[in-house]
Design an enzyme around this catalytic site. Structure first.
Site, PDB file in Angstrom:
ATOM      1  N   GLY A  37       2.933  12.174  -0.288  1.00 50.96           N
ATOM      2  CA  GLY A  37       2.388  10.733  -0.354  1.00 50.96           C
ATOM      3  C   GLY A  37       2.273  10.002  -1.743  1.00 50.96           C
ATOM      4  N   HIS A  38       2.113  11.091  -2.828  1.00 51.41           N
ATOM      5  CA  HIS A  38       2.073  10.369  -4.178  1.00 51.41           C
ATOM      6  C   HIS A  38       3.698  10.161  -4.349  1.00 51.41           C
ATOM      7  CE1 HIS A  38      -1.463  13.028  -4.465  1.00 51.41           C
ATOM      8  NE2 HIS A  38      -1.997  11.873  -4.725  1.00 51.41           N
ATOM      9  N   GLN A  62     -16.213   9.940 -10.678  1.00 48.23           N
ATOM     10  CA  GLN A  62     -16.361   9.216  -9.036  1.00 48.23           C
ATOM     11  C   GLN A  62     -16.492  10.571  -8.324  1.00 48.23           C
ATOM     12  OE1 GLN A  62     -11.913   8.421  -9.570  1.00 48.23           O
ATOM     13  NE2 GLN A  62     -11.907   9.511  -7.466  1.00 48.23           N
ATOM     14  N   GLY A 148      -2.305   3.747  -2.478  1.00 53.75           N
ATOM     15  CA  GLY A 148      -2.091   3.990  -1.133  1.00 53.75           C
ATOM     16  C   GLY A 148      -3.096   3.561  -0.120  1.00 53.75           C
ATOM     17  N   ASP A 151      -6.476   5.148   1.205  1.00 57.20           N
ATOM     18  CA  ASP A 151      -7.470   4.913   0.558  1.00 57.20           C
ATOM     19  C   ASP A 151      -7.765   3.422   0.671  1.00 57.20           C
ATOM     20  OD1 ASP A 151      -8.409   7.821  -0.609  1.00 57.20           O
ATOM     21  OD2 ASP A 151      -6.277   7.421  -1.279  1.00 57.20           O
ATOM     22  N   SER A 186      -2.726  14.735   2.260  1.00 56.60           N
ATOM     23  CA  SER A 186      -3.967  14.740   1.425  1.00 56.60           C
ATOM     24  C   SER A 186      -3.941  15.707   0.442  1.00 56.60           C
ATOM     25  CB  SER A 186      -5.068  14.323   2.037  1.00 56.60           C
ATOM     26  OG  SER A 186      -6.174  14.921   1.416  1.00 56.60           O
TER      27      SER A 186
HETATM   28  P1  AMP Z   1      -5.323  10.507  -5.252  1.00 59.21           P
HETATM   29  O1  AMP Z   1      -4.944  11.398  -6.414  1.00 59.21           O
HETATM   30  O2  AMP Z   1      -5.249  11.550  -3.966  1.00 59.21           O
HETATM   31  O3  AMP Z   1      -6.654  10.130  -5.399  1.00 59.21           O
HETATM   32  O4  AMP Z   1      -4.430   9.489  -4.793  1.00 59.21           O
HETATM   33  C1  AMP Z   1      -3.544   8.703  -5.798  1.00 59.21           C
HETATM   34  C2  AMP Z   1      -2.875   7.480  -5.088  1.00 59.21           C
HETATM   35  O5  AMP Z   1      -2.139   8.160  -4.127  1.00 59.21           O
HETATM   36  C3  AMP Z   1      -3.992   6.761  -4.330  1.00 59.21           C
HETATM   37  O6  AMP Z   1      -3.527   5.317  -4.472  1.00 59.21           O
HETATM   38  C4  AMP Z   1      -3.911   7.203  -2.955  1.00 59.21           C
HETATM   39  O7  AMP Z   1      -4.301   6.135  -2.036  1.00 59.21           O
HETATM   40  C5  AMP Z   1      -2.293   7.509  -2.905  1.00 59.21           C
HETATM   41  N1  AMP Z   1      -2.221   8.343  -1.584  1.00 59.21           N
HETATM   42  C6  AMP Z   1      -2.680   9.535  -1.355  1.00 59.21           C
HETATM   43  N2  AMP Z   1      -2.331  10.111  -0.533  1.00 59.21           N
HETATM   44  C7  AMP Z   1      -1.338   9.189   0.200  1.00 59.21           C
HETATM   45  C8  AMP Z   1      -0.671   9.210   1.379  1.00 59.21           C
HETATM   46  N3  AMP Z   1      -0.876  10.158   2.346  1.00 59.21           N
HETATM   47  N4  AMP Z   1       0.070   8.168   1.614  1.00 59.21           N
HETATM   48  C9  AMP Z   1       0.163   7.109   0.608  1.00 59.21           C
HETATM   49  N5  AMP Z   1      -0.268   6.874  -0.552  1.00 59.21           N
HETATM   50  C10 AMP Z   1      -1.239   8.124  -0.812  1.00 59.21           C
END
Ligand code: AMP
Length: 298
Positions: A37-38, A62, A148, A151, A186
């Site tokens: 996803g990232h 957070q 993403g 969220d 995730s």
């Molecule tokens: P995190 O490090 O998990 O907080 O996420 C960093 C960024 O990646 C945030 O903008 C999230 O929304 C995005 N993100 C996390 N998981 C996904 C996913 N499955 N699809 C798209 N974006 C994602």
């Protein structure tokens, strides 16, 4: 292909790097433990900008005391490889004390749309998110930043903050990347046991069922009865429900949607499978939000 991304860990070096660059700077803030996803976000920013910056920072502000910040997965070597594959130019990976020195006492807080959903169950969470994102924007000064839609509440809060504080950065939302069976990718999915992993896609299925119902009939009254069936089904599968709600967008208020003029909204859920907290959502009629100045990229 560049051989490796540059890594910066101090605020002073970050400022210096930024001062030395002209051109389009794109930014993806993360907490690391990078997954596909990232990667999607990183590849998209790379293709759009002269310089792509990834931040990796597990933001203590957070997390609430019982949420156990120390258990959040961390793997810098693997993240570095992912960043390298995505041709990221710079990784900004500061230490906690670098960003929050002992006398730190200033926060950024959105006070309306951050109240329901995750805001209700994780008080202070979005204040921590808004603060770190504002600090990172200040240091990195990107022209574009990707978030993403997994969220989604976070995306709308950051977008609101940028509008409210007149920040010069374009916020773009990227659709949720899912596993083949629908489970949203995730960093926390690794904590699911094999049995929980098997059940987990039911969450997205429940959201899809609700979406279908809403799109088939006008919602001119409180939507709770429509959610009830899915809620009970999830409980039967063993999910512990924190919330399952449908709210208007971008206000995050009661959702009302006449069939002849459907309104944008969000069906959002936070659930626990065992100890693992999962969130997911579906945005209803996102094209109507494009008309209101929001940016989504596919
Ligand atoms: P995190 O490090 O998990 O907080 O996420 C960093 C960024 O990646 C945030 O903008 C999230 O929304 C995005 N993100 C996390 N998981 C996904 C996913 N499955 N699809 C798209 N974006 C994602």
């Amino acid at each position: 292909m560049r051989s490796f991304p540059e890594v910066i860990t101090s605020v002073a070096e970050m400022k210096q790097w930024r001062r030395s660059k002209t051109g389009l700077v794109g930014f993806v803030p993360t907490m690391g433990a990078l997954h596909a996803g990232h990667e999607t976000l990183l590849k998209k920013i790379r293709s759009r900008c002269d310089f792509s910056i990834l931040s990796i920072f597990v933001n203590p502000a957070q997390f609430r005391p019982h949420e156990d910040l120390s258990k959040y997965p961390r793997n810098f070597e693997k993240d570095f490889e992912t960043a390298k594959q995505a041709e990221v130019d710079l990784i900004f990976a500061p230490t906690s004390t670098e960003l929050y020195p002992p006398n730190f006492s200033t926060f950024a807080e959105e006070t309306s749309i951050s109240q329901p959903l995750c805001g209700q169950y994780r008080p202070g969470h979005f204040r921590g998110v808004a603060t770190i994102v504002l600090k990172l924007f200040q240091l990195i000064q990107p022209q574009i930043a990707l978030f993403g839609l997994k969220d989604a509440q976070q995306f709308f809060i950051i977008d609101r903050m940028v509008r409210d504080l007149h920040l010069d950065v374009r916020i773009e939302g990227v659709p949720t990347l899912r596993e083949k069976d629908g489970l949203a990718r995730s960093s926390r999915n690794i904590y699911l046991s094999p049995e929980e992993r098997e059940k987990a896609p039911q969450l997205y299925q429940a959201l899809l069922t609700i979406q279908k119902k809403i799109e088939e009939q006008p919602c001119l009254h409180p939507i709770d009865p429509l959610l009830e069936e899915s809620l009970q089904l999830l409980k039967k599968y063993g999910f512990k429900i924190e919330y399952l709600e449908c709210l208007s967008l971008p206000e995050f208020k009661s959702f009302v949607s006449p069939l002849q003029n459907p309104a944008p909204g969000i069906i959002a859920a936070a659930v626990y499978l065992g100890q693992t907290r999962l969130i997911d959502n579906i945005i209803l009629y996102p094209q109507k939000l494009l008309d209101r100045g929001f940016h989504f990229i596919s």
